[in-house]
Motif scaffolding. Structure first.
Motif, PDB file in Angstrom:
ATOM      1  N   ILE A 149      65.406  63.958 -24.955  1.00  0.00           N
ATOM      2  CA  ILE A 149      66.196  62.588 -25.231  1.00  0.00           C
ATOM      3  C   ILE A 149      65.626  62.028 -26.453  1.00  0.00           C
ATOM      4  CG2 ILE A 149      66.988  60.293 -24.444  1.00  0.00           C
ATOM      5  CD1 ILE A 149      67.940  62.757 -22.623  1.00  0.00           C
ATOM      6  N   ASP A 150      66.430  61.965 -27.450  1.00  0.00           N
ATOM      7  CA  ASP A 150      66.304  61.326 -28.699  1.00  0.00           C
ATOM      8  C   ASP A 150      66.543  59.785 -28.578  1.00  0.00           C
ATOM      9  OD1 ASP A 150      66.129  60.214 -31.335  1.00  0.00           O
ATOM     10  OD2 ASP A 150      66.596  62.584 -32.319  1.00  0.00           O
ATOM     11  N   ASN A 151      65.534  58.913 -28.790  1.00  0.00           N
ATOM     12  CA  ASN A 151      65.787  57.419 -28.611  1.00  0.00           C
ATOM     13  C   ASN A 151      66.246  56.635 -29.834  1.00  0.00           C
ATOM     14  OD1 ASN A 151      63.393  57.625 -26.253  1.00  0.00           O
ATOM     15  ND2 ASN A 151      65.722  57.111 -25.791  1.00  0.00           N
ATOM     16  N   ARG A 152      66.439  57.589 -30.965  1.00  0.00           N
ATOM     17  CA  ARG A 152      66.715  56.916 -32.277  1.00  0.00           C
ATOM     18  C   ARG A 152      68.153  56.872 -32.474  1.00  0.00           C
ATOM     19  NH1 ARG A 152      64.267  61.539 -35.923  1.00  0.00           N
ATOM     20  NH2 ARG A 152      65.551  62.655 -34.506  1.00  0.00           N
ATOM     21  N   ALA A 196      68.509  68.385 -28.090  1.00  0.00           N
ATOM     22  CA  ALA A 196      68.233  67.043 -27.744  1.00  0.00           C
ATOM     23  C   ALA A 196      69.581  66.195 -27.496  1.00  0.00           C
ATOM     24  CB  ALA A 196      67.332  66.260 -28.619  1.00  0.00           C
ATOM     25  N   ARG A 197      69.383  65.270 -26.606  1.00  0.00           N
ATOM     26  CA  ARG A 197      70.475  64.186 -26.069  1.00  0.00           C
ATOM     27  C   ARG A 197      70.099  63.092 -26.831  1.00  0.00           C
ATOM     28  NH1 ARG A 197      71.761  63.991 -19.902  1.00  0.00           N
ATOM     29  NH2 ARG A 197      72.765  62.179 -20.626  1.00  0.00           N
ATOM     30  N   LEU A 242      67.892  64.827 -12.301  1.00  0.00           N
ATOM     31  CA  LEU A 242      66.734  64.620 -11.390  1.00  0.00           C
ATOM     32  C   LEU A 242      65.743  65.697 -11.131  1.00  0.00           C
ATOM     33  CD1 LEU A 242      68.069  62.197  -8.708  1.00  0.00           C
ATOM     34  CD2 LEU A 242      66.787  61.699 -10.807  1.00  0.00           C
ATOM     35  N   ASN A 243      66.148  67.070 -11.412  1.00  0.00           N
ATOM     36  CA  ASN A 243      65.612  68.212 -11.378  1.00  0.00           C
ATOM     37  C   ASN A 243      64.789  68.897 -12.593  1.00  0.00           C
ATOM     38  OD1 ASN A 243      67.858  68.810 -12.730  1.00  0.00           O
ATOM     39  ND2 ASN A 243      68.212  70.670 -11.233  1.00  0.00           N
ATOM     40  N   LYS A 244      64.826  68.138 -13.661  1.00  0.00           N
ATOM     41  CA  LYS A 244      64.112  68.353 -14.956  1.00  0.00           C
ATOM     42  C   LYS A 244      63.083  67.337 -15.307  1.00  0.00           C
ATOM     43  CE  LYS A 244      68.342  70.954 -16.245  1.00  0.00           C
ATOM     44  NZ  LYS A 244      68.058  72.357 -16.829  1.00  0.00           N
ATOM     45  N   TRP A 245      62.174  67.752 -16.146  1.00  0.00           N
ATOM     46  CA  TRP A 245      61.407  67.015 -16.868  1.00  0.00           C
ATOM     47  C   TRP A 245      62.043  66.399 -18.111  1.00  0.00           C
ATOM     48  CZ3 TRP A 245      56.731  65.820 -15.198  1.00  0.00           C
ATOM     49  CH2 TRP A 245      55.990  66.756 -14.234  1.00  0.00           C
ATOM     50  N   ILE A 246      61.993  64.797 -18.103  1.00  0.00           N
ATOM     51  CA  ILE A 246      62.604  64.225 -19.216  1.00  0.00           C
ATOM     52  C   ILE A 246      61.717  64.104 -20.436  1.00  0.00           C
ATOM     53  CG2 ILE A 246      63.936  62.335 -19.786  1.00  0.00           C
ATOM     54  CD1 ILE A 246      65.456  63.898 -17.613  1.00  0.00           C
ATOM     55  N   ILE A 247      61.901  64.433 -21.594  1.00  0.00           N
ATOM     56  CA  ILE A 247      61.091  64.040 -22.593  1.00  0.00           C
ATOM     57  C   ILE A 247      61.674  63.347 -23.706  1.00  0.00           C
ATOM     58  CG2 ILE A 247      59.578  65.242 -24.466  1.00  0.00           C
ATOM     59  CD1 ILE A 247      59.667  67.971 -22.648  1.00  0.00           C
ATOM     60  N   MET A 248      61.289  62.084 -23.695  1.00  0.00           N
ATOM     61  CA  MET A 248      61.838  61.142 -24.555  1.00  0.00           C
ATOM     62  C   MET A 248      60.932  60.893 -26.052  1.00  0.00           C
ATOM     63  SD  MET A 248      62.918  58.236 -21.707  1.00  0.00           S
ATOM     64  CE  MET A 248      64.723  58.155 -21.740  1.00  0.00           C
ATOM     65  N   TYR A 249      61.741  60.951 -26.972  1.00  0.00           N
ATOM     66  CA  TYR A 249      60.913  60.839 -28.311  1.00  0.00           C
ATOM     67  C   TYR A 249      61.574  59.854 -29.363  1.00  0.00           C
ATOM     68  CZ  TYR A 249      64.160  64.118 -30.465  1.00  0.00           C
ATOM     69  OH  TYR A 249      65.043  64.876 -30.954  1.00  0.00           O
TER      70      TYR A 249
END
Length: 108
Positions: free
Chosen positions: A66-69, A82-83, A99-106
């Motif tokens: 997850i891209d938070n920019r 990336a979303r 809910l069944n995956k690792w969420i990696i936010m950057y």
């Protein structure tokens, strides 16, 4: 450093929204409010090289980036697949994350 959360949903990098907003250039927090520590929020740390090795070991289907920019920055460069969920939209979008995956936010 990439942060890991120990929350109920399996998240590699899922900050509570207030920390996420403050950490990625979103709305400012109350400057007089006491901040929780990473330990109080159950946030752990992982080395980016360890994350890379884990993904290279065949776990790429178990993560969502997850891209938070903002959209402009996302269009310029982002991690493949990336979303885009800017920090100001995170609270509305949290329910759409798997809910069944690792969420990696950057963010930068």
């Amino acid at each position: 450093m990439i942060y890991i959360s120990g929350t109920m949903i399996r998240a590699l990098f899922l900050f509570p929204v207030i920390l996420l907003v403050a950490g990625c250039g979103g709305a400012s927090a109350d400057p007089d409010a006491p901040l929780e520590t990473y330990e109080e929020r159950e946030v752990l740390f992982v080395d980016p090289d360890d994350l890379h090795d884990w993904i290279e070991a065949g776990h790429e289907d178990e993560v969502v980036f997850i891209d938070n920019r903002n959209a402009f920055t996302f269009e310029q460069q982002h991690i493949a697949d990336a979303r885009l969920i800017p920090t100001d939209q995170m609270a509305r979008s949290i329910g759409s994350l798997p809910l069944n995956k690792w969420i990696i936010m950057y963010c930068t």
